[in-house]
Design an enzyme around this catalytic site. Structure first.
Site, PDB file in Angstrom:
ATOM      1  N   LYS A  18      44.956  49.641  46.987  1.00 25.59           N
ATOM      2  CA  LYS A  18      45.095  49.879  48.436  1.00 25.59           C
ATOM      3  C   LYS A  18      46.307  49.150  49.009  1.00 25.59           C
ATOM      4  O   LYS A  18      47.104  49.722  49.740  1.00 25.59           O
ATOM      5  CB  LYS A  18      43.826  49.411  49.186  1.00 25.59           C
ATOM      6  CG  LYS A  18      42.543  50.082  48.730  1.00 25.59           C
ATOM      7  CD  LYS A  18      41.336  49.630  49.539  1.00 25.59           C
ATOM      8  CE  LYS A  18      40.987  48.171  49.418  1.00 25.59           C
ATOM      9  NZ  LYS A  18      40.559  47.754  48.070  1.00 25.59           N
ATOM     10  N   ARG A  56      46.329  40.033  38.388  1.00 21.82           N
ATOM     11  CA  ARG A  56      47.122  40.148  39.631  1.00 21.82           C
ATOM     12  C   ARG A  56      47.660  38.791  40.076  1.00 21.82           C
ATOM     13  O   ARG A  56      47.018  37.771  39.932  1.00 21.82           O
ATOM     14  CB  ARG A  56      46.250  40.714  40.755  1.00 21.82           C
ATOM     15  CG  ARG A  56      46.951  40.635  42.114  1.00 21.82           C
ATOM     16  CD  ARG A  56      46.243  41.366  43.191  1.00 21.82           C
ATOM     17  NE  ARG A  56      44.907  40.872  43.461  1.00 21.82           N
ATOM     18  CZ  ARG A  56      44.056  41.463  44.288  1.00 21.82           C
ATOM     19  NH1 ARG A  56      44.422  42.570  44.910  1.00 21.82           N
ATOM     20  NH2 ARG A  56      42.866  40.958  44.483  1.00 21.82           N
ATOM     21  N   ARG A  86      32.217  41.239  44.058  1.00 25.43           N
ATOM     22  CA  ARG A  86      32.922  42.110  45.015  1.00 25.43           C
ATOM     23  C   ARG A  86      32.678  43.584  44.684  1.00 25.43           C
ATOM     24  O   ARG A  86      32.520  44.414  45.582  1.00 25.43           O
ATOM     25  CB  ARG A  86      34.434  41.803  45.003  1.00 25.43           C
ATOM     26  CG  ARG A  86      34.768  40.488  45.694  1.00 25.43           C
ATOM     27  CD  ARG A  86      36.135  39.975  45.293  1.00 25.43           C
ATOM     28  NE  ARG A  86      37.217  40.871  45.662  1.00 25.43           N
ATOM     29  CZ  ARG A  86      38.427  40.839  45.104  1.00 25.43           C
ATOM     30  NH1 ARG A  86      38.706  39.956  44.161  1.00 25.43           N
ATOM     31  NH2 ARG A  86      39.345  41.677  45.499  1.00 25.43           N
TER      32      ARG A  86
HETATM   33  P1  AP5 Z   1      46.122  45.904  44.881  1.00 30.54           P
HETATM   34  O1  AP5 Z   1      47.076  46.838  45.522  1.00 30.54           O
HETATM   35  O2  AP5 Z   1      46.225  44.460  45.220  1.00 30.54           O
HETATM   36  O3  AP5 Z   1      44.614  46.445  45.058  1.00 30.54           O
HETATM   37  P2  AP5 Z   1      43.661  46.424  46.342  1.00 30.54           P
HETATM   38  O4  AP5 Z   1      42.871  47.676  46.336  1.00 30.54           O
HETATM   39  O5  AP5 Z   1      44.434  46.079  47.560  1.00 30.54           O
HETATM   40  O6  AP5 Z   1      42.693  45.233  45.904  1.00 30.54           O
HETATM   41  P3  AP5 Z   1      42.085  44.043  46.781  1.00 30.54           P
HETATM   42  O7  AP5 Z   1      41.546  43.046  45.788  1.00 30.54           O
HETATM   43  O8  AP5 Z   1      43.044  43.532  47.794  1.00 30.54           O
HETATM   44  O9  AP5 Z   1      40.902  44.779  47.494  1.00 30.54           O
HETATM   45  P4  AP5 Z   1      39.716  44.188  48.254  1.00 30.54           P
HETATM   46  O10 AP5 Z   1      39.286  45.303  49.070  1.00 30.54           O
HETATM   47  O11 AP5 Z   1      38.693  43.567  47.376  1.00 30.54           O
HETATM   48  O12 AP5 Z   1      40.333  42.897  49.007  1.00 30.54           O
HETATM   49  P5  AP5 Z   1      40.768  42.629  50.512  1.00 30.54           P
HETATM   50  O13 AP5 Z   1      41.947  41.765  50.488  1.00 30.54           O
HETATM   51  O14 AP5 Z   1      40.802  43.872  51.291  1.00 30.54           O
HETATM   52  O15 AP5 Z   1      46.274  46.068  43.297  1.00 30.54           O
HETATM   53  C1  AP5 Z   1      45.538  45.289  42.399  1.00 30.54           C
HETATM   54  C2  AP5 Z   1      46.373  44.997  41.142  1.00 30.54           C
HETATM   55  O16 AP5 Z   1      46.594  46.200  40.443  1.00 30.54           O
HETATM   56  C3  AP5 Z   1      47.762  44.410  41.423  1.00 30.54           C
HETATM   57  O17 AP5 Z   1      48.096  43.487  40.432  1.00 30.54           O
HETATM   58  C4  AP5 Z   1      48.692  45.651  41.349  1.00 30.54           C
HETATM   59  O18 AP5 Z   1      50.004  45.288  40.962  1.00 30.54           O
HETATM   60  C5  AP5 Z   1      47.980  46.467  40.288  1.00 30.54           C
HETATM   61  N1  AP5 Z   1      48.149  47.920  40.445  1.00 30.54           N
HETATM   62  C6  AP5 Z   1      48.238  48.622  41.607  1.00 30.54           C
HETATM   63  N2  AP5 Z   1      48.338  49.946  41.356  1.00 30.54           N
HETATM   64  C7  AP5 Z   1      48.300  50.074  40.011  1.00 30.54           C
HETATM   65  C8  AP5 Z   1      48.365  51.213  39.136  1.00 30.54           C
HETATM   66  N3  AP5 Z   1      48.489  52.451  39.606  1.00 30.54           N
HETATM   67  N4  AP5 Z   1      48.291  50.993  37.800  1.00 30.54           N
HETATM   68  C9  AP5 Z   1      48.154  49.732  37.299  1.00 30.54           C
HETATM   69  N5  AP5 Z   1      48.123  48.603  38.076  1.00 30.54           N
HETATM   70  C10 AP5 Z   1      48.177  48.785  39.422  1.00 30.54           C
HETATM   71  O19 AP5 Z   1      39.516  41.780  51.033  1.00 30.54           O
HETATM   72  C11 AP5 Z   1      39.267  40.488  50.539  1.00 30.54           C
HETATM   73  C12 AP5 Z   1      38.000  39.930  51.164  1.00 30.54           C
HETATM   74  O20 AP5 Z   1      38.167  39.831  52.593  1.00 30.54           O
HETATM   75  C13 AP5 Z   1      36.739  40.786  50.991  1.00 30.54           C
HETATM   76  O21 AP5 Z   1      36.084  40.543  49.757  1.00 30.54           O
HETATM   77  C14 AP5 Z   1      35.903  40.316  52.185  1.00 30.54           C
HETATM   78  O22 AP5 Z   1      35.326  39.061  51.973  1.00 30.54           O
HETATM   79  C15 AP5 Z   1      36.962  40.160  53.267  1.00 30.54           C
HETATM   80  N6  AP5 Z   1      37.189  41.413  54.033  1.00 30.54           N
HETATM   81  C16 AP5 Z   1      38.336  42.140  54.088  1.00 30.54           C
HETATM   82  N7  AP5 Z   1      38.182  43.231  54.875  1.00 30.54           N
HETATM   83  C17 AP5 Z   1      36.912  43.180  55.330  1.00 30.54           C
HETATM   84  C18 AP5 Z   1      36.142  44.044  56.163  1.00 30.54           C
HETATM   85  N8  AP5 Z   1      36.660  45.173  56.689  1.00 30.54           N
HETATM   86  N9  AP5 Z   1      34.844  43.699  56.422  1.00 30.54           N
HETATM   87  C19 AP5 Z   1      34.305  42.571  55.905  1.00 30.54           C
HETATM   88  N10 AP5 Z   1      34.977  41.709  55.105  1.00 30.54           N
HETATM   89  C20 AP5 Z   1      36.272  42.017  54.808  1.00 30.54           C
HETATM   90 MG    MG Z   2      44.389  44.505  48.949  1.00 29.35          MG
END
Ligand code: AP5
Ligand code: MG
Length: 219
Positions: free
Chosen positions: A13, A122, A166
Site C-alpha cells: 500500500k 523491510r 497484525r
Molecule cells: P509496503 O509498501 O511498506 O506495504 P504496506 O501495505 O504499506 O505495509 P504496512 O506494513 O505499512 O501495512 P499496515 O497496514 O500493517 O501498516 P500501517 O503503517 O498502515 O511494502 C512492504 C515491503 O514489501 C517493503 O519492503 C516493500 O519494498 C516491499 N514490496 C512492495 N511491493 C512489492 C512487490 N510488488 N514485490 C515485492 N516486494 C514488494 O499501520 C501500522 C499500525 O498503525 C497498525 O497496525 C495499527 O496499529 C495502526 N493503524 C494504522 N491505520 C489505522 C487505522 N485506520 N485504524 C486503526 N489503527 C491503525
Molecule cells: Mg504502509
C-alpha cells in the site's frame, strides 16, 4: 480524485500510494505514517497509539475517525487524496460514507505468505518514511535513504510475532471492509503479482480505466 487502498500488512500500500499520489498530483494520507510521526514526537496521540501499534492491534476507532475527518478537510486535500491504511474497520468505512464520496477503492490481494516474507526484510527511513527492501527496492547506499540520507531501520511492529498478530487483526477487522465495498460496487481488485514497477503500471491502468468508466457513465 478520492481513492482508498486496502490490503493486508506488507501488500504494498505504502510503496504504491506514494507513487500514485505523485503521478495524479493528489495527497497521500497514510494513517500509519501519521501515527508513527506522533509516536516519534511523543505527542498525546503518539503516547496513546504506541502500545496498540507495537502489539499489532488497531488504534481505537474514536481516535482514528477524528484524525482522518480533520485531515481530509484540510486545504491540501481539495484536489483529492489517496487514503493508505484507512478505513480498516466498518465504523471507519461508515464515517467516510457519511462525509465524502470515494471514487474508487482498490484492494491489494496479496497472500499472507508473501506479505510476511516482504515484512521480514523491510526497512524504512527513520526521517522521511521512504520504504525499502533489499531484494525489490534496495537503497543506493546500504543503511541510508536515497531521498534524505536519513538512517534506515526496521519497523518495531515488523517482528515476526507482531506481523502474525497484525495479519490476524487484518483478517478479523479489515476483510469485512473489503466485503463492504464489494457490495457497493466501488471495489477494484489488484490481483496481479510482479515487481513494484510492474504493479504500479497495472495500478495506473486500473485507476484510468475506472475513471473512463465513470466518465462514460456521466455522458
Ligand atoms: P509496503 O509498501 O511498506 O506495504 P504496506 O501495505 O504499506 O505495509 P504496512 O506494513 O505499512 O501495512 P499496515 O497496514 O500493517 O501498516 P500501517 O503503517 O498502515 O511494502 C512492504 C515491503 O514489501 C517493503 O519492503 C516493500 O519494498 C516491499 N514490496 C512492495 N511491493 C512489492 C512487490 N510488488 N514485490 C515485492 N516486494 C514488494 O499501520 C501500522 C499500525 O498503525 C497498525 O497496525 C495499527 O496499529 C495502526 N493503524 C494504522 N491505520 C489505522 C487505522 N485506520 N485504524 C486503526 N489503527 C491503525
Ligand atoms: Mg504502509
Amino acid at each position: 480524485m478520492k481513492l482508498a487502498i486496502l490490503g493486508p500488512p506488507g501488500s504494498g500500500k505504502g510503496t504504491q500510494s506514494t507513487k500514485l499520489a505523485h503521478r495524479l498530483g493528489i495527497k497521500h494520507i497514510s494513517t500509519g505514517d501519521i501515527l508513527r510521526t506522533a509516536v516519534k514526537d511523543k505527542t498525546p496521540l503518539g503516547k496513546k497509539a504506541h502500545e496498540f501499534i507495537n502489539s499489532g492491534q488497531l488504534v481505537p476507532d474514536e481516535l482514528m475517525i477524528g484524525i482522518v475527518k480533520e485531515r481530509i478537510a484540510e486545504k491540501d486535500c481539495k484536489n483529492g487524496f489517496i487514503l493508505d491504511g484507512f478505513p480498516r474497520t466498518i465504523p471507519q468505512a461508515q464515517m467516510l460514507d457519511k462525509n465524502i464520496a470515494l471514487d474508487q477503492v482498490i484492494f491489494f490481494d496479496v497472500s499472507e505468505e508473501e506479505c510476511s516474507r516482504r515484512l521480514s526484510s523491510r526497512q524504512i527511513c527513520t526521517q522521511c518514511g521512504q520504504i525499502y527492501n533489499p531484494t525489490t527496492r534496495p537503497p543506493l547506499r546500504a543503511g541510508k535513504c536515497d531521498k534524505c540520507k536519513g538512517p534506515l531501520a526496521t519497523r518495531e511492529d515488523d517482528k515476526p510475532e507482531t506481523v502474525k498478530k497484525r495479519l490476524k487483526v487484518y483478517r478479523e477487522q479489515t476483510e469485512p471492509v473489503v466485503e463492504f465495498y464489494k457490495q457497493s460496487e466501488r471495489l477494484s481488485v489488484m490481483g496481479k503479482s510482479g515487481t513494484p514497477d510492474e504493479i504500479f503500471e497495472y495500478l495506473v491502468n486500473l485507476v484510468e480505466s475506472h475513471e473512463r468508466g465513470r466518465a462514460a457513465g456521466r455522458a
